[in-house]
Design an enzyme around this catalytic site. Sequence first.
Site, PDB file in Angstrom:
ATOM      1  N   LYS A  30      36.863  39.200  43.973  1.00  0.00           N
ATOM      2  CA  LYS A  30      36.041  39.971  44.789  1.00  0.00           C
ATOM      3  C   LYS A  30      35.415  40.919  43.538  1.00  0.00           C
ATOM      4  O   LYS A  30      33.909  41.061  43.660  1.00  0.00           O
ATOM      5  CB  LYS A  30      36.963  41.189  45.383  1.00  0.00           C
ATOM      6  CG  LYS A  30      36.483  42.412  46.084  1.00  0.00           C
ATOM      7  CD  LYS A  30      37.164  42.809  47.138  1.00  0.00           C
ATOM      8  CE  LYS A  30      38.069  43.844  46.790  1.00  0.00           C
ATOM      9  NZ  LYS A  30      37.596  44.998  46.579  1.00  0.00           N
ATOM     10  N   ARG A  33      29.466  41.596  41.239  1.00  0.00           N
ATOM     11  CA  ARG A  33      28.748  41.548  40.002  1.00  0.00           C
ATOM     12  C   ARG A  33      27.528  40.202  40.423  1.00  0.00           C
ATOM     13  O   ARG A  33      26.516  40.554  40.023  1.00  0.00           O
ATOM     14  CB  ARG A  33      29.602  41.611  38.922  1.00  0.00           C
ATOM     15  CG  ARG A  33      29.899  42.964  38.562  1.00  0.00           C
ATOM     16  CD  ARG A  33      31.284  42.773  37.985  1.00  0.00           C
ATOM     17  NE  ARG A  33      31.930  44.242  37.849  1.00  0.00           N
ATOM     18  CZ  ARG A  33      32.903  44.709  38.243  1.00  0.00           C
ATOM     19  NH1 ARG A  33      33.042  44.255  39.362  1.00  0.00           N
ATOM     20  NH2 ARG A  33      33.337  45.827  37.710  1.00  0.00           N
ATOM     21  N   ASP A  71      45.404  47.183  40.368  1.00  0.00           N
ATOM     22  CA  ASP A  71      45.349  46.725  41.880  1.00  0.00           C
ATOM     23  C   ASP A  71      46.639  46.081  42.119  1.00  0.00           C
ATOM     24  O   ASP A  71      46.824  45.959  43.422  1.00  0.00           O
ATOM     25  CB  ASP A  71      44.214  45.866  42.260  1.00  0.00           C
ATOM     26  CG  ASP A  71      42.670  46.761  42.154  1.00  0.00           C
ATOM     27  OD1 ASP A  71      42.846  47.889  42.272  1.00  0.00           O
ATOM     28  OD2 ASP A  71      41.743  45.992  41.955  1.00  0.00           O
ATOM     29  N   ARG A 124      45.875  46.810  50.190  1.00  0.00           N
ATOM     30  CA  ARG A 124      46.851  46.176  49.234  1.00  0.00           C
ATOM     31  C   ARG A 124      48.255  46.850  49.309  1.00  0.00           C
ATOM     32  O   ARG A 124      49.080  46.196  49.340  1.00  0.00           O
ATOM     33  CB  ARG A 124      46.516  46.503  47.662  1.00  0.00           C
ATOM     34  CG  ARG A 124      45.127  46.083  47.196  1.00  0.00           C
ATOM     35  CD  ARG A 124      44.897  45.663  45.846  1.00  0.00           C
ATOM     36  NE  ARG A 124      43.657  45.646  45.678  1.00  0.00           N
ATOM     37  CZ  ARG A 124      43.105  44.346  45.722  1.00  0.00           C
ATOM     38  NH1 ARG A 124      43.448  43.141  46.052  1.00  0.00           N
ATOM     39  NH2 ARG A 124      41.680  44.251  45.367  1.00  0.00           N
TER      40      ARG A 124
HETATM   41  C1  S3P Z   1      37.132  47.419  40.006  1.00  0.00           C
HETATM   42  C2  S3P Z   1      37.779  48.023  39.347  1.00  0.00           C
HETATM   43  C3  S3P Z   1      38.818  48.888  39.599  1.00  0.00           C
HETATM   44  C4  S3P Z   1      39.584  48.281  40.845  1.00  0.00           C
HETATM   45  C5  S3P Z   1      38.797  47.773  42.025  1.00  0.00           C
HETATM   46  C6  S3P Z   1      37.597  47.040  41.589  1.00  0.00           C
HETATM   47  C7  S3P Z   1      35.812  46.712  39.762  1.00  0.00           C
HETATM   48  O1  S3P Z   1      38.485  50.222  39.846  1.00  0.00           O
HETATM   49  O2  S3P Z   1      40.654  49.083  41.216  1.00  0.00           O
HETATM   50  O3  S3P Z   1      39.708  47.408  43.158  1.00  0.00           O
HETATM   51  O4  S3P Z   1      35.510  45.505  40.264  1.00  0.00           O
HETATM   52  O5  S3P Z   1      35.291  47.108  38.937  1.00  0.00           O
HETATM   53  P1  S3P Z   1      38.355  51.328  38.646  1.00  0.00           P
HETATM   54  O6  S3P Z   1      37.574  50.674  37.563  1.00  0.00           O
HETATM   55  O7  S3P Z   1      37.709  52.527  39.298  1.00  0.00           O
HETATM   56  O8  S3P Z   1      39.792  51.763  38.180  1.00  0.00           O
END
Ligand code: S3P
Length: 440
Positions: free
Chosen positions: A22, A27, A322, A399
């Site tokens: 994901k 990105r 996560d 989750r």
């Molecule tokens: C993610 C970064 C994490 C993660 C989120 C996805 C990402 O969050 O918890 O599910 O794709 O950059 P944070 O960067 O805010 O910790």
Amino acid sequence: MKPLLIKNKFVPRGKVIICGDKSIAHRALILSALSSGKTILKNFPIHDDSYATMSALGALGVKILRKRHNQVLVFGKGLRGLVSCRKPVFVGDSGTTLRLLLGVLAGQDFKTKVIAGKSLSLRPMARVSLPLRLMGAKISSKVKGNEEYAPITIQGGSLKGIIYRLPVSSAQVKSAILLAGLFAKGRTCVIEKTATRDHTERMLRIFGADLVTKGKSVYLNPGKDLTSPGEIYIPADISSAAFFLVLALVIPGSRITIRRIGLNPGRCGLIDVLKRMQAKIKVSYSKGNKTQCAEPVGDLSVCASKLKGRVVYPDEVPSLIDELPILMVAACFAQGITIIKGAQELKVKETDRIKSMVSNLKKMGADIKVDKLSSDESIIIKGKGRLSGANLKSFGDHRTAMSVVIAALAAAGESRIDDISCISKSFPGFLTVLNGLSRS
Ligand code: S3P
């Protein structure tokens, strides 16, 4: 509302196929949109969150076609090609979409209003709006106390590069600043306290950006247009695989394999911690075609294991943020005490995941508590090697929902989970994959 009754148990054996990652998918979409040329994204995961990014980019004039075999074709508009959208752009409940998009919108010389779903509208946004304002974006949001929330209106353009020390370890915030940096005058530097996933940096390099990482600092020099690599293969999502990994570890007799998993060091915390807990996990990194979208990839084989309680340290947390809910489940099946230190970021995810998991696991008979030391929160779990079925709640969080499904499958007796429709946020095929395993 989609409740789930879990009473038939099985011993998981066989191959597990997991959808594309994901974080990487968001990105890949964004950078493909900002590049010149077409990009085909392979093994692309379709779920609520990736859909949120696709539709937000669509609203900004990017043509994206869904193809067969989990492929998506993005028609890049170039760095300056997005168009203003008169209506507000809706990002659903996808935090990554919103925060990364704000970075992109900071570079556009038009005004955009971004609105979010119910749960995302309760999540903190000052962490992104503050650095983007320092770069020159004009941002107004809903303010409550010291915090900011969606809806957010952003007027971008004429940005300047900044040197920014991240106050919270967040890959989303780092990514937003780097994306804005593409449009800035002068170099942007982001300095991390603790390294977070570097998917944005890896992908920016694939698209030809001038980016250098030195220790915990990332430097981005703007001025180069992004060029599509033509094709990107998205490796399987380690955060989705995590549920199957723990299921196989805690049910005696299990043995599973998961192929072509993304093994970015910033995402491998769960594997490292479980190995310390004496989990039998074999990781084989792919040779030959070693990388897919410049990410390390490999296969995992997992066997049921007698887990031991261990300590998880704050500087490990970003690499398994996560996966902490499912790690809490694993800790309940271990012998001895597991302490997860510095877990407070869990409180600002789709729900407060400390509350959601502690309350569910307590109902299942776990010995679990939270210890607060100033702003740091630790979760302490005295593993008993078992859980019992109960009436459980997803709290609308994907989750939490998938973690309690796994806990219920490994527990003695029946469980009922109130509403698991939220799983569609990241893994709509979760139950199908589980059912497939139960038949193999
Ligand atoms: C993610 C970064 C994490 C993660 C989120 C996805 C990402 O969050 O918890 O599910 O794709 O950059 P944070 O960067 O805010 O910790």
